[in-house]
Design a protein around this motif. Structure first.
Motif, PDB file in Angstrom:
ATOM      1  N   THR A 128       0.840  -1.201   0.000  1.00  0.00           N
ATOM      2  CA  THR A 128       0.000   0.000   0.000  1.00  0.00           C
ATOM      3  C   THR A 128       0.871   1.246   0.000  1.00  0.00           C
ATOM      4  OG1 THR A 128      -1.758  -1.142   1.208  1.00  0.00           O
ATOM      5  CG2 THR A 128      -1.809   1.266   1.213  1.00  0.00           C
ATOM      6  N   ALA A 129       0.583   2.138  -0.921  1.00  0.00           N
ATOM      7  CA  ALA A 129       1.336   3.393  -1.014  1.00  0.00           C
ATOM      8  C   ALA A 129       0.354   4.558  -1.049  1.00  0.00           C
ATOM      9  CB  ALA A 129       2.204   3.409  -2.262  1.00  0.00           C
ATOM     10  N   VAL A 130       0.686   5.606  -0.301  1.00  0.00           N
ATOM     11  CA  VAL A 130      -0.103   6.837  -0.327  1.00  0.00           C
ATOM     12  C   VAL A 130       0.743   7.907  -1.007  1.00  0.00           C
ATOM     13  CG1 VAL A 130      -1.339   8.564   1.018  1.00  0.00           C
ATOM     14  CG2 VAL A 130      -1.295   6.187   1.806  1.00  0.00           C
ATOM     15  N   LEU A 131       0.234   8.437  -2.097  1.00  0.00           N
ATOM     16  CA  LEU A 131       0.933   9.453  -2.869  1.00  0.00           C
ATOM     17  C   LEU A 131       0.278  10.805  -2.598  1.00  0.00           C
ATOM     18  CD1 LEU A 131       0.994   7.552  -6.297  1.00  0.00           C
ATOM     19  CD2 LEU A 131       2.526   7.253  -4.335  1.00  0.00           C
ATOM     20  N   TYR A 132       1.045  11.748  -2.068  1.00  0.00           N
ATOM     21  CA  TYR A 132       0.527  13.084  -1.790  1.00  0.00           C
ATOM     22  C   TYR A 132       0.811  13.964  -3.004  1.00  0.00           C
ATOM     23  CZ  TYR A 132      -0.231  11.594   2.997  1.00  0.00           C
ATOM     24  OH  TYR A 132      -0.693  10.945   4.112  1.00  0.00           O
ATOM     25  N   LEU A 133      -0.257  14.451  -3.636  1.00  0.00           N
ATOM     26  CA  LEU A 133      -0.132  15.167  -4.891  1.00  0.00           C
ATOM     27  C   LEU A 133       0.111  16.651  -4.667  1.00  0.00           C
ATOM     28  CD1 LEU A 133      -3.069  13.505  -6.880  1.00  0.00           C
ATOM     29  CD2 LEU A 133      -0.778  12.625  -6.417  1.00  0.00           C
ATOM     30  N   SER A 134       0.721  17.288  -5.644  1.00  0.00           N
ATOM     31  CA  SER A 134       0.992  18.713  -5.576  1.00  0.00           C
ATOM     32  C   SER A 134      -0.306  19.508  -5.631  1.00  0.00           C
ATOM     33  CB  SER A 134       1.892  19.132  -6.742  1.00  0.00           C
ATOM     34  OG  SER A 134       3.107  18.400  -6.747  1.00  0.00           O
ATOM     35  N   ARG A 135      -0.228  20.756  -5.196  1.00  0.00           N
ATOM     36  CA  ARG A 135      -1.395  21.630  -5.269  1.00  0.00           C
ATOM     37  C   ARG A 135      -1.794  21.859  -6.719  1.00  0.00           C
ATOM     38  NH1 ARG A 135      -3.429  24.290  -1.218  1.00  0.00           N
ATOM     39  NH2 ARG A 135      -4.165  25.987  -2.546  1.00  0.00           N
ATOM     40  N   ASN A 136      -3.095  22.063  -6.901  1.00  0.00           N
ATOM     41  CA  ASN A 136      -3.658  22.381  -8.210  1.00  0.00           C
ATOM     42  C   ASN A 136      -3.631  21.221  -9.198  1.00  0.00           C
ATOM     43  OD1 ASN A 136      -4.117  25.081  -7.330  1.00  0.00           O
ATOM     44  ND2 ASN A 136      -1.976  25.572  -7.821  1.00  0.00           N
ATOM     45  N   VAL A 137      -3.305  20.029  -8.728  1.00  0.00           N
ATOM     46  CA  VAL A 137      -3.386  18.858  -9.601  1.00  0.00           C
ATOM     47  C   VAL A 137      -4.854  18.553  -9.907  1.00  0.00           C
ATOM     48  CG1 VAL A 137      -3.132  16.342  -9.637  1.00  0.00           C
ATOM     49  CG2 VAL A 137      -1.221  17.770  -8.943  1.00  0.00           C
ATOM     50  N   GLN A 138      -5.149  18.275 -11.159  1.00  0.00           N
ATOM     51  CA  GLN A 138      -6.490  17.841 -11.552  1.00  0.00           C
ATOM     52  C   GLN A 138      -6.483  16.314 -11.616  1.00  0.00           C
ATOM     53  OE1 GLN A 138      -8.205  19.974 -14.894  1.00  0.00           O
ATOM     54  NE2 GLN A 138      -6.789  21.684 -14.548  1.00  0.00           N
ATOM     55  N   PRO A 139      -7.152  15.647 -10.663  1.00  0.00           N
ATOM     56  CA  PRO A 139      -7.043  14.186 -10.554  1.00  0.00           C
ATOM     57  C   PRO A 139      -7.354  13.430 -11.840  1.00  0.00           C
ATOM     58  CG  PRO A 139      -8.127  15.080  -8.617  1.00  0.00           C
ATOM     59  CD  PRO A 139      -7.987  16.214  -9.578  1.00  0.00           C
ATOM     60  N   ALA A 140      -8.388  13.858 -12.574  1.00  0.00           N
ATOM     61  CA  ALA A 140      -8.766  13.124 -13.796  1.00  0.00           C
ATOM     62  C   ALA A 140      -7.640  13.133 -14.823  1.00  0.00           C
ATOM     63  CB  ALA A 140     -10.038  13.731 -14.394  1.00  0.00           C
ATOM     64  N   ILE A 141      -6.997  14.288 -14.976  1.00  0.00           N
ATOM     65  CA  ILE A 141      -5.883  14.394 -15.927  1.00  0.00           C
ATOM     66  C   ILE A 141      -4.677  13.620 -15.405  1.00  0.00           C
ATOM     67  CG2 ILE A 141      -4.263  16.001 -17.017  1.00  0.00           C
ATOM     68  CD1 ILE A 141      -6.511  18.091 -16.962  1.00  0.00           C
ATOM     69  N   TRP A 142      -4.422  13.717 -14.098  1.00  0.00           N
ATOM     70  CA  TRP A 142      -3.264  13.048 -13.499  1.00  0.00           C
ATOM     71  C   TRP A 142      -3.372  11.530 -13.676  1.00  0.00           C
ATOM     72  CZ3 TRP A 142      -2.603   9.684  -9.296  1.00  0.00           C
ATOM     73  CH2 TRP A 142      -1.293   9.533  -8.843  1.00  0.00           C
ATOM     74  N   LEU A 143      -4.577  10.990 -13.481  1.00  0.00           N
ATOM     75  CA  LEU A 143      -4.774   9.542 -13.619  1.00  0.00           C
ATOM     76  C   LEU A 143      -4.483   9.057 -15.039  1.00  0.00           C
ATOM     77  CD1 LEU A 143      -8.018   9.057 -11.500  1.00  0.00           C
ATOM     78  CD2 LEU A 143      -5.748   8.147 -10.962  1.00  0.00           C
ATOM     79  N   LYS A 144      -4.825   9.860 -16.032  1.00  0.00           N
ATOM     80  CA  LYS A 144      -4.609   9.460 -17.425  1.00  0.00           C
ATOM     81  C   LYS A 144      -3.123   9.342 -17.762  1.00  0.00           C
ATOM     82  CE  LYS A 144      -8.880  11.474 -19.256  1.00  0.00           C
ATOM     83  NZ  LYS A 144      -9.455  12.507 -20.164  1.00  0.00           N
TER      84      LYS A 144
END
Length: 310
Positions: free
Chosen positions: A254-270
């Motif tokens: 299990t890994a928890v990834l802390y994303l940068s500010r202003n990341v758009q999750p839908a675009i990031w997942l692609k």
């Protein structure tokens, strides 16, 4: 929505040490406002000033149209953090005595006391002395005492401390019901998960000054970056090479990834690489608990985000 309590520019010092400075917030009718902060932040001093236990050096406290010593204390209920009931007094006697201090009708107080004792699993305990009760039972009695006189403003300081999960649910249900019936509630608690479930707005102080003030939704949007939890067999090197990652916390698969500010999750997942092993994946914002820890330990989240105003 009608404003029940207004705190404006509150300041207090003890022996030349500044405890709180320029504290301002409102509590509206029917809302649950959370007053949060680490130990020593100034929460108890703020509450004691509101209750008239002490008076501020600067600023004003207004309840309806009354201020300072003119505030009608019989319209306010208070559950202090430091619990204290007369130990050798019977439960019903102490409840009626405290209701009488609030000029509440005796017959109505007894009727409501019996209703609440039954609701909180204390039916038949009205003639038992306080010292014979368990800690949890005693806390229920003190909570009943704080609401028996039908206060318009209810101040709860660590109401869930020491309660088992079942009793916590009873308290949560009753607090929500009171708010729905129009009681303005100021709630101070260190149990962030419960605050996150219940609070409409929150006011967070640190070192005696305001850090956050706003609705829970606004606070989460302003301060709570997204995090992505992935279950799968992935190396730390691969995870850390992913785009827009501030840090990675990994425990076995299990890994928890802390994303940068202003990341758009839908675009990031692609843009995730095909070699990433994903058995399960979820994305949400960091919790109020994590925001609180960030502030209490002087990390950088708030310095980057700025300040939120209600």
């Amino acid at each position: 929505m009608e404003t029940m309590l207004t705190v404006e520019g509150l300041g207090k010092s003890f022996k030349n040490k500044r405890i709180i400075s320029n504290i301002s917030f409102e509590v509206k009718k029917g809302e649950i406002m959370a007053l949060l902060g680490p130990n020593g932040a100034g929460k108890s001093t703020t509450i004691r000033n509101i209750m008239g236990i002490m008076y501020p050096d600067e600023g004003t406290i207004t309840f309806h149209n009354s201020a300072g010593k003119e505030i009608p204390r019989d319209k306010i209920g208070y559950l202090p953090e430091e619990r204290g009931l007369y130990k050798n007094v019977k439960v019903m006697d102490i409840l009626l005595y405290l209701a009488e201090l609030k000029d509440y009708p005796l017959a109505r107080a007894k009727e409501r006391a019996l209703e609440y004792l039954k609701k909180f699993g204390l039916e038949g305990k009205e003639k038992v002395s306080v010292e014979e009760l368990s800690k949890g039972m005693g806390q229920k009695v003190q909570f009943i005492a704080s609401i028996l006189h039908e206060p318009e403003l209810l101040i709860l300081d660590e109401p869930f401390s020491g309660l088992d999960p079942v009793s916590q649910e009873l308290f949560k249900d009753e607090i929500r019901a009171l708010a729905q019936n129009g009681t303005a509630i100021l709630l101070s608690s260190h149990q962030m998960n419960l605050v996150e479930e219940m609070a409409d707005r929150l006011f967070l102080i640190h070192r005696g000054t305001r850090v956050i003030y706003g609705t829970l939704g606004d606070v989460k949007k302003e301060y709570a970056n997204f995090k992505c939890t992935i279950n799968g067999m992935n190396s730390g090197t691969l995870l850390e090479s992913l785009p827009e990652i501030e840090r990675v916390e990994q425990n076995n698969e299990t890994a928890v990834l802390y994303l940068s500010r202003n990341v758009q999750p839908a675009i990031w997942l692609k843009n995730l690489p095909e070699e990433l092993d994903i058995q399960e994946l979820s994305i949400d914002r960091i919790s109020l608990h994590e925001i609180f820890i960030d502030i209490a330990t002087d990390k950088n989240l708030l310095k980057e985000a700025g300040e939120l105003h209600a």
